[in-house]
Design a protein around this motif. Structure first.
Motif, PDB file in Angstrom:
ATOM      1  N   ARG A 101     -25.145 -28.730   5.654  1.00  0.00           N
ATOM      2  CA  ARG A 101     -25.178 -27.760   4.567  1.00  0.00           C
ATOM      3  C   ARG A 101     -24.105 -28.145   3.545  1.00  0.00           C
ATOM      4  O   ARG A 101     -22.932 -28.276   3.891  1.00  0.00           O
ATOM      5  CB  ARG A 101     -24.900 -26.356   5.088  1.00  0.00           C
ATOM      6  N   LEU A 102     -24.529 -28.321   2.368  1.00  0.00           N
ATOM      7  CA  LEU A 102     -23.609 -28.665   1.291  1.00  0.00           C
ATOM      8  C   LEU A 102     -23.309 -27.402   0.498  1.00  0.00           C
ATOM      9  O   LEU A 102     -24.218 -26.662   0.132  1.00  0.00           O
ATOM     10  CB  LEU A 102     -24.217 -29.720   0.376  1.00  0.00           C
ATOM     11  N   SER A 103     -22.042 -27.145   0.286  1.00  0.00           N
ATOM     12  CA  SER A 103     -21.688 -25.986  -0.541  1.00  0.00           C
ATOM     13  C   SER A 103     -20.590 -26.413  -1.496  1.00  0.00           C
ATOM     14  O   SER A 103     -19.699 -27.185  -1.160  1.00  0.00           O
ATOM     15  CB  SER A 103     -21.237 -24.813   0.324  1.00  0.00           C
ATOM     16  N   ALA A 104     -20.669 -25.905  -2.646  1.00  0.00           N
ATOM     17  CA  ALA A 104     -19.679 -26.240  -3.668  1.00  0.00           C
ATOM     18  C   ALA A 104     -18.592 -25.166  -3.699  1.00  0.00           C
ATOM     19  O   ALA A 104     -18.869 -23.986  -3.571  1.00  0.00           O
ATOM     20  CB  ALA A 104     -20.357 -26.341  -5.023  1.00  0.00           C
ATOM     21  N   VAL A 105     -17.350 -25.609  -3.826  1.00  0.00           N
ATOM     22  CA  VAL A 105     -16.241 -24.676  -3.999  1.00  0.00           C
ATOM     23  C   VAL A 105     -15.967 -24.610  -5.491  1.00  0.00           C
ATOM     24  O   VAL A 105     -15.579 -25.601  -6.110  1.00  0.00           O
ATOM     25  CB  VAL A 105     -14.986 -25.150  -3.235  1.00  0.00           C
TER      26      VAL A 105
END
Length: 109
Positions: A101-105
């Motif tokens: 899962r890729l999530s951007a901060v």
């Protein structure tokens, strides 16, 4: 029985053609896989091309001294119907074993 045409493969490093020096088989002859079938000359070397499969030779293309381009028919084999078709294995379509899962901060500025 099925007929399978074998084209002149890329003999390496961008060579686009080869000259037939001598056929080592003739129509009607039974050949085994990896048996030398033809002697070819390129701009870089002379080599014996092995048979890609076992079968009966139906036709050969090009007489000694003729030039054949990569991709043009070189030889035609007659093989049993159950051996004609895909060479090798087809990979199974499987679900991925691991998910990422890729999530951007996001910056709060």
């Amino acid at each position: 029985m099925a007929e399978i045409s074998f084209p002149l493969p890329d003999l390496g490093e961008g060579l686009i053609e080869a000259t037939v020096l001598e056929w080592l088989v003739e129509p009607g002859q039974q050949v085994e896989r990896n048996q030398p079938i033809v002697e070819l000359e390129t701009t870089k070397s002379a080599l014996e091309l092995p048979s890609p499969q076992a079968g009966k030779v139906v036709r050969i293309h090009g007489a000694p001294g003729d030039t054949i381009n990569v991709g043009e028919p070189l030889i035609v084999f007659e093989v049993p119907d159950d051996t004609a078709g895909i060479v090798g294995t087809v990979p199974k379509d499987e679900a991925p074993k691991r998910r990422v899962r890729l999530s951007a901060v996001l910056d709060e500025d």
